[in-house]
Design an enzyme around this catalytic site. Structure first.
Site, short mmCIF file in Angstrom:
data_model
loop_
_atom_site.label_atom_id
_atom_site.label_comp_id
_atom_site.label_asym_id
_atom_site.label_seq_id
_atom_site.Cartn_x
_atom_site.Cartn_y
_atom_site.Cartn_z
N ASP A 30 0.67 -1.23 0.13
CA ASP A 30 -0.03 0.03 -0.21
C ASP A 30 0.70 1.24 0.10
O ASP A 30 0.27 2.45 0.47
CB ASP A 30 -0.97 -0.09 1.23
CG ASP A 30 -0.05 -0.15 2.54
OD1 ASP A 30 1.07 0.05 2.55
OD2 ASP A 30 -0.75 -0.66 3.54
N GLU A 53 -0.95 -9.04 -1.28
CA GLU A 53 -1.23 -8.76 0.12
C GLU A 53 -2.66 -7.64 -0.22
O GLU A 53 -2.68 -6.41 0.09
CB GLU A 53 -0.26 -7.80 0.80
CG GLU A 53 -0.59 -7.61 2.26
CD GLU A 53 0.27 -6.58 3.17
OE1 GLU A 53 0.31 -5.35 2.90
OE2 GLU A 53 0.96 -7.16 3.89
N GLU A 75 -2.11 4.87 2.94
CA GLU A 75 -2.10 3.63 2.65
C GLU A 75 -3.28 2.91 2.14
O GLU A 75 -3.43 2.05 1.39
CB GLU A 75 -1.53 2.76 3.72
CG GLU A 75 0.21 2.92 3.91
CD GLU A 75 0.45 4.30 4.61
OE1 GLU A 75 -0.54 4.84 5.40
OE2 GLU A 75 1.50 4.56 5.02
N HIS A 126 6.40 5.18 12.70
CA HIS A 126 6.83 5.98 11.54
C HIS A 126 5.43 6.49 11.03
O HIS A 126 5.76 7.41 10.03
CB HIS A 126 7.52 5.10 10.61
CG HIS A 126 6.55 3.97 10.07
ND1 HIS A 126 5.88 4.38 8.75
CD2 HIS A 126 6.69 2.59 10.20
CE1 HIS A 126 5.39 3.22 8.56
NE2 HIS A 126 5.76 2.16 9.32
N ARG A 172 2.55 8.08 9.16
CA ARG A 172 2.52 9.54 8.58
C ARG A 172 1.57 10.25 9.77
O ARG A 172 1.61 11.53 10.16
CB ARG A 172 1.86 9.47 7.18
CG ARG A 172 2.16 10.64 6.53
CD ARG A 172 2.10 10.54 5.12
NE ARG A 172 3.39 10.19 4.38
CZ ARG A 172 4.09 10.98 3.77
NH1 ARG A 172 3.72 12.19 3.65
NH2 ARG A 172 5.37 10.52 3.51
N HIS A 206 13.20 4.49 12.54
CA HIS A 206 13.12 4.63 11.22
C HIS A 206 13.87 6.01 10.68
O HIS A 206 14.31 6.93 11.47
CB HIS A 206 11.49 5.01 11.12
CG HIS A 206 10.92 5.07 9.49
ND1 HIS A 206 11.44 6.24 8.46
CD2 HIS A 206 10.23 4.40 8.85
CE1 HIS A 206 10.97 5.70 7.51
NE2 HIS A 206 9.86 4.82 7.35
C1 UD1 Z 1 6.72 4.68 3.44
C2 UD1 Z 1 5.37 4.31 3.18
C3 UD1 Z 1 4.64 3.67 4.14
C4 UD1 Z 1 5.33 2.23 4.59
C5 UD1 Z 1 6.90 2.92 5.13
C6 UD1 Z 1 7.48 1.73 5.42
C7 UD1 Z 1 4.24 5.83 1.50
C8 UD1 Z 1 3.39 6.97 1.22
N1 UD1 Z 1 4.66 5.54 2.86
O1 UD1 Z 1 6.61 5.56 4.49
O2 UD1 Z 1 3.37 2.87 3.65
O3 UD1 Z 1 4.68 2.05 5.88
O4 UD1 Z 1 7.30 3.52 4.02
O5 UD1 Z 1 8.73 2.06 6.26
O6 UD1 Z 1 4.44 5.23 0.42
N2 UD1 Z 1 14.35 7.82 4.54
C9 UD1 Z 1 15.77 7.69 4.49
N3 UD1 Z 1 16.39 6.40 4.13
C10 UD1 Z 1 15.40 5.51 3.55
C11 UD1 Z 1 14.03 5.48 3.85
C12 UD1 Z 1 13.52 6.69 4.28
O7 UD1 Z 1 16.45 8.53 4.68
O8 UD1 Z 1 16.08 4.33 3.31
C13 UD1 Z 1 13.75 9.11 5.22
C14 UD1 Z 1 13.81 10.19 4.20
O9 UD1 Z 1 14.15 11.34 4.88
C15 UD1 Z 1 12.43 10.02 3.71
C16 UD1 Z 1 11.80 9.78 4.86
O10 UD1 Z 1 12.62 8.83 5.43
O11 UD1 Z 1 11.93 11.24 3.15
C17 UD1 Z 1 10.26 9.22 4.41
O12 UD1 Z 1 10.40 8.14 3.53
P1 UD1 Z 1 8.91 7.90 2.58
O13 UD1 Z 1 9.32 6.90 1.80
O14 UD1 Z 1 8.64 9.10 1.92
O15 UD1 Z 1 7.97 7.61 3.74
P2 UD1 Z 1 7.83 6.44 4.78
O16 UD1 Z 1 7.56 7.26 6.17
O17 UD1 Z 1 9.04 5.73 4.95
N1 UDP Z 2 11.83 -4.16 10.15
C1 UDP Z 2 13.30 -4.14 10.17
N2 UDP Z 2 14.11 -3.41 10.94
C2 UDP Z 2 13.64 -2.37 11.59
C3 UDP Z 2 12.27 -2.36 11.81
C4 UDP Z 2 11.51 -3.02 11.08
O1 UDP Z 2 13.71 -5.10 9.44
O2 UDP Z 2 14.72 -1.83 12.24
C5 UDP Z 2 10.89 -4.82 9.63
C6 UDP Z 2 9.83 -5.50 10.55
O3 UDP Z 2 10.38 -6.79 10.70
C7 UDP Z 2 8.59 -5.52 9.56
C8 UDP Z 2 8.92 -4.39 8.34
O4 UDP Z 2 10.25 -3.98 8.65
O5 UDP Z 2 9.05 -6.79 8.58
C9 UDP Z 2 8.03 -3.34 8.71
O6 UDP Z 2 8.57 -2.25 8.16
P1 UDP Z 2 7.83 -0.86 8.68
O7 UDP Z 2 7.23 -0.87 9.91
O8 UDP Z 2 8.81 0.23 8.09
O9 UDP Z 2 6.52 -0.71 7.48
P2 UDP Z 2 4.87 -1.25 7.52
O10 UDP Z 2 4.99 -2.72 7.64
O11 UDP Z 2 4.31 -0.41 8.56
O12 UDP Z 2 4.59 -0.62 6.22
#
Ligand code: UD1
Ligand code: UDP
Length: 393
Positions: free
Chosen positions: A108, A130, A144, A221, A223, A254
């Protein structure tokens, strides 16, 4: 009739492009990619958008998956719209060049919704892994809930993890013939990983694992929890750290600065709080294994921790994953500071209540989701037949 292990009529494998961008998608696609790499009739093409960077690469490295194409479009501080427009623009020429027989997306995220639309516009069948999770509120989880509904509108094959998710799709008028119940591939990944020998890279975690301290694992994490709700979560955790020194709080943070800037200052100075960088999946799985209580707003963690028999308090007011709530292992507690403190304290102090919640339950899968998914995809593409659904008698 050809099957998933047999010969494809024209001798060429059908090509399925896996498009993903974030940590949870990578974890949940891994077993399916591996399985498809062994197929005689299907061939995966791996495309990562790079919506995440470090957190995505970490998973691909662990599972030894090398993307064929990397759009590398991550930009710190990306907004939903800037990210979406980059995905759409950069994906289109790749779809045109490769012309896959199908595109597979998982879950999602923004990568999912936009990749689904891009593929639909190119008239490429979309497979949604999923599929069918619904909270019933498009603003929670945001974005999502809308993302998965958007993907579902253009999907040719819905791989629903559970009967409940299939029922959601049926209620929306999706025809039963294009839904397969596979179980969630996250359980494939979990069962594989949890069986590996336990090791932590961070010496603080190695020491913790061999100590008497009890572990309260925190991840957040979402939003809709940014800002004040996250501040309340951090204040609650700080109060618990203070009142229960026999517990060590572990917070694998995160990478989003929006999360870190709020949480770190409120919890970092407690001696019984450990803040880490995102852990690789193997280490995070082992950390869940040694946790006493899990406090999270994550989707994936809500699915994994119940399988490990860990009580999970979910920092949200609703969930699209009601199965473990019904089983009693997961409780929705929201983001009110007092309520979080109260619920954690109850688990700490009332061990009968703890034992009731700590019942291992596997409503999300049995570790064979990838097999069912590959069979259903082969059937969709005319080169195989389905196998019985997850949960079928
Ligand atoms: C995204 C997804 C969310 C999912 C989550 C899993 C969307 C809108 N959101 O949220 O559904 O649950 O991923 O973790 O698709 N960043 C880094 N390095 C990384 C990843 C993230 O620096 O490898 C930081 C950056 O500042 C980035 C911010 O995290 O701008 C947010 O990343 P983003 O993918 O936009 O949203 P998530 O909150 O990670
Ligand atoms: N996870 C991980 N390392 C971490 C935290 C989470 O590998 O430090 C894994 C966790 O086991 C799960 C997935 O990341 O499988 C969940 O990711 P996240 O919470 O970022 O996203 P969501 O599931 O909420 O979309």
């Amino acid at each position: 009739m050809p099957d998933t292990n047999g010969e494809n009529g024209n001798g060429k494998k059908k090509r399925v492009m896996f498009i993903y961008g974030t940590r949870p998608e990578a974890i949940k696609m891994a077993s399916l990619i591996k399985r498809m790499q062994e197929s005689d009739v299907l061939e995966p093409i791996i495309l990562v958008t790079g919506q995440h960077r470090e957190m995505l690469d970490q998973v691909n490295e662990l599972f030894k998956i090398t993307p064929d194409i990397d759009l590398n479009l991550f930009k710190p501080g990306q907004t939903l719209n800037t990210l979406s427009s980059r995905i759409l623009a950069q994906l289109d020429p790749v779809l045109d060049e490769h012309k896959p027989d199908a595109v597979l997306v998982q879950g999602d995220t923004t990568t999912v919704a936009i990749a689904a639309i891009a593929s639909f516009y190119r008239e490429i069948p979309v497979i949604h892994l999923e599929a069918g999770l619904r909270s019933g509120n498009i603003y929670s989880p945001f974005p999502e809930e809308a993302n998965r509904k958007i993907a579902g509108q253009v999907t040719a094959l819905h791989l629903a993890p559970t009967q409940m998710s299939k029922d959601n799709l049926l209620r929306e008028g999706i025809h039963e013939s294009i839904i397969a119940i596979t179980g969630n591939t996250v359980i494939d990944a979990l069962l594989h990983t949890v069986a590996l020998p336990q090791k932590f890279t961070d010496p603080r975690l190695t020491e913790l694992a061999s100590s008497d301290a009890k572990v309260l694992l925190l991840t957040t994490h979402r939003r809709e929890n940014w800002g004040k709700p996250m501040e309340r979560i951090a204040r609650a955790v700080a109060r618990i750290a203070e009142s229960h020194p026999e517990y060590t709080v572990v917070f694998p943070a995160h990478m989003n600065p929006v999360v870190r800037d709020v949480i770190f200052p409120l919890i970092k100075d407690y001696p019984n709080v450990i803040i880490t960088e995102p852990l690789n999946y193997e280490e995070f799985t082992h950390l869940q294994g040694i946790a006493d209580i899990v406090l999270t707003d994550s989707g994936g963690v809500q699915e994994e921790a119940p399988s490990l028999g860990k009580p999970v308090l979910v920092l949200r007011l609703n969930t699209e994953r009601p199965e473990a709530v019904e089983a009693g292992t997961v409780k929705l507690v929201g983001t009110d500071e007092d309520v979080i403190v109260e619920e954690v304290t109850k688990l700490i102090e009332d061990r009968t209540h703890y034992a009731e919640m700590a019942m291992a339950t596997n409503p999300y899968g049995d570790g064979h989701a990838a097999e069912r998914a590959v069979a259903a995809i082969a059937a969709l593409l005319g080169v195989g037949t389905r196998i019985p659904d997850f949960g079928a008698a």
